[in-house]
Design a protein around this motif. Structure first.
Motif, PDB file in Angstrom:
ATOM      1  N   ASN A 315       0.838  -1.208   0.000  1.00 33.50           N
ATOM      2  CA  ASN A 315       0.000   0.000   0.000  1.00 33.50           C
ATOM      3  C   ASN A 315       0.873   1.259   0.000  1.00 33.50           C
ATOM      4  N   GLN A 316       2.008   1.181   0.696  1.00 31.86           N
ATOM      5  CA  GLN A 316       2.946   2.315   0.682  1.00 31.86           C
ATOM      6  C   GLN A 316       3.503   2.535  -0.727  1.00 31.86           C
ATOM      7  N   GLU A 317       3.778   1.422  -1.415  1.00 36.54           N
ATOM      8  CA  GLU A 317       4.267   1.517  -2.808  1.00 36.54           C
ATOM      9  C   GLU A 317       3.259   2.262  -3.676  1.00 36.54           C
ATOM     10  N   LEU A 318       1.978   1.874  -3.501  1.00 38.04           N
ATOM     11  CA  LEU A 318       0.908   2.510  -4.282  1.00 38.04           C
ATOM     12  C   LEU A 318       0.827   3.997  -3.940  1.00 38.04           C
ATOM     13  N   PHE A 319       0.909   4.308  -2.636  1.00 36.71           N
ATOM     14  CA  PHE A 319       0.873   5.710  -2.229  1.00 36.71           C
ATOM     15  C   PHE A 319       2.012   6.497  -2.875  1.00 36.71           C
ATOM     16  N   LYS A 320       3.195   5.889  -2.912  1.00 30.93           N
ATOM     17  CA  LYS A 320       4.372   6.589  -3.468  1.00 30.93           C
ATOM     18  C   LYS A 320       4.127   7.001  -4.924  1.00 30.93           C
ATOM     19  N   LYS A 321       3.377   6.168  -5.653  1.00 34.78           N
ATOM     20  CA  LYS A 321       3.061   6.513  -7.053  1.00 34.78           C
ATOM     21  C   LYS A 321       2.224   7.792  -7.091  1.00 34.78           C
ATOM     22  N   TYR A 322       1.220   7.856  -6.206  1.00 33.72           N
ATOM     23  CA  TYR A 322       0.390   9.061  -6.158  1.00 33.72           C
ATOM     24  C   TYR A 322       1.198  10.262  -5.663  1.00 33.72           C
ATOM     25  N   GLU A 323       2.088  10.001  -4.702  1.00 35.97           N
ATOM     26  CA  GLU A 323       2.895  11.098  -4.153  1.00 35.97           C
ATOM     27  C   GLU A 323       3.767  11.730  -5.247  1.00 35.97           C
ATOM     28  N   ARG A 324       4.286  10.876  -6.137  1.00 28.50           N
ATOM     29  CA  ARG A 324       5.103  11.418  -7.231  1.00 28.50           C
ATOM     30  C   ARG A 324       4.268  12.348  -8.117  1.00 28.50           C
TER      31      ARG A 324
END
Ligand code: FAD
Length: 370
Positions: A315-324
């Motif tokens: 889920n953190q990986e997915l968040f990182k995509k949005y954060e970028r």
């Protein structure tokens, strides 16, 4: 033309509206899709005149004098140290686990030193602590883990502690003394007249215009504004283009009883029995005097409002995509628990909002674009 369109009137949005309006004399439209301000910290009087927290118990605690002083501009405080009992094997005992918890549960009379040995004899050796199960089993052993944590976590998250990041149970300490406070922070207080009153004062500056029951999507192209502060879900902002960020939700059952008191402390946890995880009795928190008493039962659920980001690496990986994507979006500042996809306490969100305000001041010197 508004200088700022601020999406979400919880702590993140309200603190930033206040700072921008007061310190930079800028005009902000503060919107929320709910029918009230205050976000999840919103409290209200029920039909019987009892002050309740609409979205479950919110207890303010912080070690930051700066954050405490900032909020003190908008409220007086009531000293309150939170205490929680867990109903285990038919007994109500202190949680976090302490000397009294073990002595009462096992009919012992251990001293603090003896309890250290008692824990050490039961703690399991674990190479690398990764999961929530590892954290507890390696500190107090498997039996207390089963009694206090396994069932509670499975109810709360719909997952076994062995599937959850260590951060979840690391939040609950274990003590060998008799300290039965849930938090040990330096400042532990409740807003004297409630959170909503505090928010009302915070956003009372005439530079702030408030619209509730207003969704960002419905007005973003209609209301002229220079910049955005977005405190809603980050995946929603980007139309869920990489998929939905998973959250655990809660259903709150608010009940009023025709008696003075229901339980001896503010919150009782139910790790072994019932579908609800915990019961809150607000008069302990608010100090309100009333012939009746108001309670909230919390039922965890997969569906509903997003409350707890589920702490798993994917889920953190997915968040990182949005954060970028967020970092590459000009003139939009992403702040708050939903936009940063992490469980934060209220004081941490106030700190995050104040830090964002400092960054805004650095990036946009006052008057530079007017
Ligand atoms: P929120 O308070 O969630 O505010 C965000 C707002 O944005 C919401 O009101 C939402 O309606 C609005 N919004 C979202 N998207 C849109 C949109 N598109 N258009 C318009 N509006 C939108 N912290 C503590 O310190 N102590 C506690 O005891 C404590 N207890 C908690 C208990 C529970 C059950 C939960 C879930 C949280 C608890 N917290 C506690 C954490 C606390 O609730 C948060 O730290 C705080 O509310 C975060 O503020 P925020 O502004 O980031 O988000």
């Amino acid at each position: 033309m508004y200088d700022w369109l601020i999406v979400g009137a919880g702590f993140a949005g309200s603190v930033l509206a206040e700072r921008l309006a007061t310190e930079r004399n800028e005009r902000a439209l503060l919107i929320d899709r709910r029918n009230h301000i205050g976000g999840n910290a919103y409290d209200r009087y029920d039909d019987n005149g009892l002050l309740i927290h609409q979205y479950g118990p919110h207890i303010f605690h912080t070690n930051s004098k700066q954050i405490f002083d900032y909020l003190s501009r908008f409220t007086e405080w009531r000293f309150y140290e939170h205490r929680v009992l867990a109903e285990v094997d038919g007994m109500q005992v202190p949680i976090p686990i302490n000397l009294d918890t073990v002595n009462k549960l096992y009919g012992l009379n251990l001293t603090s030193e003896q309890l250290q040995d008692w824990f050490a004899e039961r703690a399991e050796k674990i190479g690398e602590i990764r999961t929530s199960e590892d954290v507890v089993v390696s500190t107090v052993g498997r039996e207390l883990y089963e009694k206090f944590f396994r069932g509670y976590t499975r109810k709360q998250w719909g997952l076994d502690p062995s599937e959850l990041d260590k951060s979840v149970t690391s939040r609950v300490p274990t003590r060998t003394n008799r300290d039965d406070r849930y938090f040990t922070d330096e400042f532990q207080f409740m807003p004297k007249h409630g959170y909503t009153r505090m928010f009302e004062k915070m956003v009372s500056n005439p530079n702030i215009h408030i619209m509730t029951q207003t969704d960002y999507e419905d007005i973003r192209h209609i209301v002229p504004h220079r910049r955005v502060i977005y405190t809603g879900p980050i995946d929603e902002y980007f139309n869920y283009q990489f998929g939905k960020l998973p959250y655990r939700s809660l259903r709150f059952e608010h009940v009023t009883l025709n008696k003075l008191w229901h339980q001896s402390v503010g919150v009782v946890n139910y790790p072994q029995t019932h579908d609800y995880t915990r019961v809150t009795e607000y008069k302990h928190l608010t100090g309100q005097e009333h012939a009746k008493t108001a309670l909230t039962y919390e039922y965890p659920s997969a569906e509903g409002d997003p409350y707890y980001p589920i702490p798993k690496p994917e889920n953190q990986e997915l968040f990182k995509k949005y954060e970028r994507l967020a970092l590459a979006t000009p003139d939009v500042w992403f702040v708050g628990r939903l936009a940063t996809y992490r469980y934060y306490n209220m004081d941490q969100i106030v700190g995050q909002a104040l830090a964002t305000f400092r960054r805004i001041n650095e990036a946009l010197p006052v008057g530079a674009d007017t």
